[in-house]
Motif scaffolding. Structure first.
Motif, PDB file in Angstrom:
ATOM      1  N   GLN A 253      -2.045  96.918  66.939  1.00 50.92           N
ATOM      2  CA  GLN A 253      -2.283  95.304  66.988  1.00 50.92           C
ATOM      3  C   GLN A 253      -3.566  95.036  67.532  1.00 50.92           C
ATOM      4  O   GLN A 253      -4.271  94.033  67.015  1.00 50.92           O
ATOM      5  N   ILE A 254      -4.191  95.694  68.599  1.00 54.15           N
ATOM      6  CA  ILE A 254      -5.355  95.497  69.185  1.00 54.15           C
ATOM      7  C   ILE A 254      -6.477  95.741  68.277  1.00 54.15           C
ATOM      8  O   ILE A 254      -7.388  94.926  68.101  1.00 54.15           O
ATOM      9  N   ALA A 255      -6.369  96.702  67.549  1.00 57.88           N
ATOM     10  CA  ALA A 255      -7.394  97.028  66.315  1.00 57.88           C
ATOM     11  C   ALA A 255      -7.541  95.939  65.361  1.00 57.88           C
ATOM     12  O   ALA A 255      -8.508  95.680  64.866  1.00 57.88           O
ATOM     13  N   LEU A 256      -6.191  95.680  64.933  1.00 56.09           N
ATOM     14  CA  LEU A 256      -6.415  94.471  63.896  1.00 56.09           C
ATOM     15  C   LEU A 256      -7.000  93.184  64.516  1.00 56.09           C
ATOM     16  O   LEU A 256      -7.480  92.626  63.861  1.00 56.09           O
ATOM     17  N   GLN A 257      -6.802  92.766  65.719  1.00 60.39           N
ATOM     18  CA  GLN A 257      -7.149  91.714  66.504  1.00 60.39           C
ATOM     19  C   GLN A 257      -8.678  92.127  66.520  1.00 60.39           C
ATOM     20  O   GLN A 257      -9.619  91.092  66.189  1.00 60.39           O
ATOM     21  N   LEU A 258      -9.180  93.171  66.704  1.00 57.69           N
ATOM     22  CA  LEU A 258     -10.608  93.409  66.882  1.00 57.69           C
ATOM     23  C   LEU A 258     -11.289  93.029  65.665  1.00 57.69           C
ATOM     24  O   LEU A 258     -12.109  92.695  65.277  1.00 57.69           O
ATOM     25  N   GLN A 263     -14.486  88.611  62.008  1.00 58.16           N
ATOM     26  CA  GLN A 263     -14.793  87.282  61.166  1.00 58.16           C
ATOM     27  C   GLN A 263     -14.761  85.942  61.944  1.00 58.16           C
ATOM     28  O   GLN A 263     -15.300  84.869  61.292  1.00 58.16           O
ATOM     29  N   THR A 264     -14.552  85.992  63.326  1.00 58.17           N
ATOM     30  CA  THR A 264     -14.313  84.614  63.905  1.00 58.17           C
ATOM     31  C   THR A 264     -15.286  84.584  65.174  1.00 58.17           C
ATOM     32  O   THR A 264     -15.480  83.190  65.629  1.00 58.17           O
ATOM     33  N   MET A 265     -15.684  85.687  65.541  1.00 62.05           N
ATOM     34  CA  MET A 265     -16.583  85.439  66.800  1.00 62.05           C
ATOM     35  C   MET A 265     -17.934  86.081  66.679  1.00 62.05           C
ATOM     36  O   MET A 265     -18.178  87.048  65.845  1.00 62.05           O
ATOM     37  N   ALA A 297      -5.532 103.350  66.371  1.00 64.72           N
ATOM     38  CA  ALA A 297      -6.597 102.376  65.720  1.00 64.72           C
ATOM     39  C   ALA A 297      -7.448 102.664  64.798  1.00 64.72           C
ATOM     40  O   ALA A 297      -8.224 102.094  64.146  1.00 64.72           O
ATOM     41  N   VAL A 298      -7.564 104.300  64.738  1.00 64.00           N
ATOM     42  CA  VAL A 298      -8.483 104.947  63.819  1.00 64.00           C
ATOM     43  C   VAL A 298      -8.487 104.349  62.177  1.00 64.00           C
ATOM     44  O   VAL A 298      -9.683 103.840  61.788  1.00 64.00           O
ATOM     45  N   ASP A 299      -7.431 104.227  61.562  1.00 54.96           N
ATOM     46  CA  ASP A 299      -7.406 103.769  60.366  1.00 54.96           C
ATOM     47  C   ASP A 299      -7.652 102.370  60.229  1.00 54.96           C
ATOM     48  O   ASP A 299      -8.120 102.063  59.247  1.00 54.96           O
ATOM     49  N   VAL A 300      -7.076 101.562  61.035  1.00 57.95           N
ATOM     50  CA  VAL A 300      -7.427 100.179  60.997  1.00 57.95           C
ATOM     51  C   VAL A 300      -8.860  99.759  60.947  1.00 57.95           C
ATOM     52  O   VAL A 300      -9.427  98.975  60.429  1.00 57.95           O
ATOM     53  N   LEU A 301      -9.477 100.583  62.043  1.00 61.03           N
ATOM     54  CA  LEU A 301     -11.058 100.509  62.245  1.00 61.03           C
ATOM     55  C   LEU A 301     -11.995 101.057  61.381  1.00 61.03           C
ATOM     56  O   LEU A 301     -13.099 100.862  61.240  1.00 61.03           O
ATOM     57  N   SER A 302     -11.428 101.833  60.467  1.00 62.65           N
ATOM     58  CA  SER A 302     -12.094 102.773  59.300  1.00 62.65           C
ATOM     59  C   SER A 302     -13.109 101.815  58.556  1.00 62.65           C
ATOM     60  O   SER A 302     -12.725 100.876  58.114  1.00 62.65           O
ATOM     61  N   LEU A 375      -6.603 100.260  80.749  1.00 67.01           N
ATOM     62  CA  LEU A 375      -7.622  99.381  80.111  1.00 67.01           C
ATOM     63  C   LEU A 375      -8.026  99.764  78.806  1.00 67.01           C
ATOM     64  O   LEU A 375      -8.066 100.951  78.350  1.00 67.01           O
ATOM     65  N   VAL A 376      -8.039  98.612  77.982  1.00 67.13           N
ATOM     66  CA  VAL A 376      -8.215  98.864  76.702  1.00 67.13           C
ATOM     67  C   VAL A 376      -9.678  97.964  76.524  1.00 67.13           C
ATOM     68  O   VAL A 376      -9.551  96.583  76.763  1.00 67.13           O
ATOM     69  N   ILE A 377     -10.669  98.667  76.114  1.00 72.03           N
ATOM     70  CA  ILE A 377     -11.710  97.732  76.067  1.00 72.03           C
ATOM     71  C   ILE A 377     -12.602  97.937  74.465  1.00 72.03           C
ATOM     72  O   ILE A 377     -12.755  98.928  74.071  1.00 72.03           O
ATOM     73  N   CYS A 378     -12.691  96.747  73.871  1.00 68.40           N
ATOM     74  CA  CYS A 378     -13.091  96.705  72.388  1.00 68.40           C
ATOM     75  C   CYS A 378     -14.502  95.938  72.507  1.00 68.40           C
ATOM     76  O   CYS A 378     -14.765  94.794  73.040  1.00 68.40           O
ATOM     77  N   PHE A 379     -15.369  96.602  71.816  1.00 66.41           N
ATOM     78  CA  PHE A 379     -16.809  95.992  71.527  1.00 66.41           C
ATOM     79  C   PHE A 379     -17.060  95.801  70.008  1.00 66.41           C
ATOM     80  O   PHE A 379     -16.629  96.397  69.090  1.00 66.41           O
ATOM     81  N   ALA A 380     -17.798  94.831  69.795  1.00 68.39           N
ATOM     82  CA  ALA A 380     -18.364  94.314  68.550  1.00 68.39           C
ATOM     83  C   ALA A 380     -19.762  94.035  68.857  1.00 68.39           C
ATOM     84  O   ALA A 380     -19.937  93.235  69.646  1.00 68.39           O
ATOM     85  N   TYR A 381     -20.733  94.915  68.301  1.00 70.52           N
ATOM     86  CA  TYR A 381     -21.913  94.569  68.902  1.00 70.52           C
ATOM     87  C   TYR A 381     -23.218  94.672  67.615  1.00 70.52           C
ATOM     88  O   TYR A 381     -22.878  94.616  66.430  1.00 70.52           O
TER      89      TYR A 381
END
Length: 381
Positions: A253-258, A263-265, A297-302, A375-381
């Motif tokens: 779920q968190i990987a999908l949200q990331l 696409q939105t942030m 989360a691995v396959d979702v973020l692949s 803690l779960v910390i997600c980055f997009a950089y």
């Protein structure tokens, strides 16, 4: 609160050494008892330090329980007991009403079935002389100030280390409900259910001279992480507080949200979540809830560019491993497949540790000396 003639300190949990050391810097202590998982050097005299067993209580936990009972029994109404309580205390110290072997079977069954820590601790409180306010009952009317680091979702004081200094709103019926929920009646020793006793309730007069205060929590850690990410110029959003549920489900779920947020942030951004998931064991692999969350989360973020998901336990120890958690990027799946590893297979046998170890993507920081959930910390950089 009037000042007492003598000051005693009782440290219980993974942060007990650090907390007692800080207290001793400012307070003259008559005597101190510390029950912890990993002892660290202390410049305190007199002090007794006992390393208990965790996450399943063992003989050292029994020794710790006996020492705690002896320690508090020396107190009088003229004394002040300062309790320093943190996560892990439920297993590290025990004075059970059932044989230790039976308690170990129960604990292992609860951990394997995916029960939440607050549910596990309901049963522990109704089976132990020291939990559910039991320590207060043994303190001979001494004044008690209890400072707590919360490692439970919603910061329920009775759930932190199973509430040795806190009143317990749960009942024996609640304990039976947990057993029924996870269909454990025929998988636990026959001694367990008859041994349940009611705990001390909030109205009990024994708590008149007790103060319980939460000093740190997952919410405080989340806000600190948010402030640091903002300082580093990341647009930052806390997406989940009080995170609970099956680790693999939450990871997806968190990987999908990331993925959707890319696409939105506007980059760079950071998504934060905090709480404590659970794992229902299906295989015989090695890992912990944070590693399991990351593996899901691995396959979702692949294939995603410039993203990273980090899941870690703030105590530095995720499950029965030397890792605090793991790191996932958009390249993790491809790198693993080059080694003949596929995330779904490792997930099916709860073997996240082996997967991330081969990628050198485990987080190994060692015991942190504190514990405020995950803690779960997600980055997009």
């Amino acid at each position: 609160m009037a000042k007492s003639k003598t000051y005693f300190s009782f440290g219980l949990g993974k942060a007990a050494c650090a907390m007692t050391s800080a207290l001793a810097d400012s307070t003259s202590l008559t005597n101190s008892l510390i029950i912890t998982k990993h002892a660290s050097p202390l410049n305190i005299e007199p002090v007794t330090v006992i390393e208990g067993d965790h996450p399943v209580p063992g003989s050292s936990s029994l020794k710790a329980g006996a020492a705690a009972l002896k320690f508090v029994s020396q107190l009088t109404q003229d004394d002040l007991l300062i309790c320093l309580i943190s996560g892990g205390g439920s297993a590290l110290m025990t004075a059970p009403r059932v044989p230790l072997a039976d308690l170990q079977i129960l604990t292992s069954a609860l951990l394997a079935c995916g029960a939440r820590i607050d549910e596990i601790n309901i049963l522990r409180r109704h089976l132990d002389e020291l939990k559910g306010g039991g320590l207060i009952r043994m303190a001979n009317g001494a004044r008690v100030v209890s400072l707590l680091l919360s490692d439970v979702v919603n910061d329920s004081m009775e759930a932190i280390a199973s509430g040795p200094t806190a009143p317990d709103p749960s009942t024996c019926a609640d304990a039976l409900s947990v057993i029924a929920k996870y269909d454990l009646k025929d998988r636990i020793p026959a001694s367990i259910i008859p041994a349940f006793v009611e705990t001390l309730k909030p109205s009990d007069p024994v708590f008149e001279y007790v103060e319980n205060t939460i000093m740190a929590s997952n919410e405080i850690a989340l806000r600190a992480a948010e402030a640091q990410a903002q300082k580093e110029s990341f647009e930052t959003v806390i997406i989940r507080r009080g995170m609970q549920g099956e680790a693999s489900d939450i990871g997806r779920q968190i990987a999908l949200q990331l993925k959707e947020s890319t696409q939105t942030m506007k980059r760079p951004f950071c998504l934060l979540a905090g709480g404590e998931t659970t794992v229902k064991l299906k295989g015989n692999g090695k890992g912990g809830r944070n590693q399991e969350l990351a593996l899901a989360a691995v396959d979702v973020l692949s294939g995603l560019q410039d993203v990273m998901l980090i899941s870690l336990a703030t105590d530095g120890e995720d499950g029965p491993t030397d890792a605090a958690g793991a790191i996932v990027t958009g390249e993790s799946a491809h790198r693993a497949e080059l080694l003949g590893m596929f995330a779904a297979g490792y997930l099916s046998r709860n073997d996240a540790y082996s997967y991330f170890d081969a990628l050198n993507d485990l987080i190994r920081i060692g015991p942190s000396g504190t514990n405020v959930n995950d803690l779960v910390i997600c980055f997009a950089y």
